[in-house]
Design a protein around this motif. Structure first.
Motif, short mmCIF file in Angstrom:
data_model
loop_
_atom_site.label_atom_id
_atom_site.label_comp_id
_atom_site.label_asym_id
_atom_site.label_seq_id
_atom_site.Cartn_x
_atom_site.Cartn_y
_atom_site.Cartn_z
N ASP A 64 -2.25 -5.45 -2.80
CA ASP A 64 -1.16 -5.51 -1.83
C ASP A 64 -0.25 -4.27 -1.95
N VAL A 65 0.07 -3.92 -3.19
CA VAL A 65 0.95 -2.77 -3.43
C VAL A 65 0.31 -1.48 -2.93
N LEU A 66 -0.98 -1.32 -3.17
CA LEU A 66 -1.67 -0.11 -2.71
C LEU A 66 -1.70 -0.02 -1.18
N LYS A 67 -1.91 -1.15 -0.51
CA LYS A 67 -1.89 -1.16 0.96
C LYS A 67 -0.49 -0.87 1.48
N LEU A 76 3.50 2.88 3.90
CA LEU A 76 4.82 3.52 3.82
C LEU A 76 4.74 5.04 3.82
N GLU A 77 3.58 5.60 3.49
CA GLU A 77 3.44 7.05 3.48
C GLU A 77 3.69 7.67 4.86
N ARG A 78 3.56 6.87 5.90
CA ARG A 78 3.83 7.37 7.26
C ARG A 78 5.31 7.68 7.48
N PHE A 79 6.18 7.12 6.65
CA PHE A 79 7.62 7.30 6.82
C PHE A 79 8.14 8.58 6.19
#
Length: 72
Positions: free
Chosen positions: A60-63, A68-71
């Motif tokens: 879940d954390v990896l997904k 969030l990398e898009r932000f």
């Protein structure tokens, strides 16, 4: 409410602190002696009380991280 216990294995990040001293933290926690999971919630200053939170598996954390990398 049923009794439960927890052990904070690792504090990964303190994200914020309220004027009353409560902190929003991402921790690795073992709940009731089970395998540790990632947990995001508010904690009282000495971890004697906690707010509602969410518990996440490593997957879940990896997904979430990838999302969030898009932000940035």
């Amino acid at each position: 409410m049923a009794d439960f216990n927890y052990e904070i294995i690792e504090t990964i990040a303190v994200l914020s602190e309220s004027p009353k001293g409560w902190t929003k933290e991402l921790n690795l926690i073992s709940w009731n002696g089970r395998e540790p999971k990632y947990d995001l919630r508010d904690w009282a200053p000495e971890h004697e009380k906690m707010g509602k939170g969410i518990t996440l598996s490593k997957e879940d954390v990896l997904k979430l991280k990838a999302s969030l990398e898009r932000f940035s």
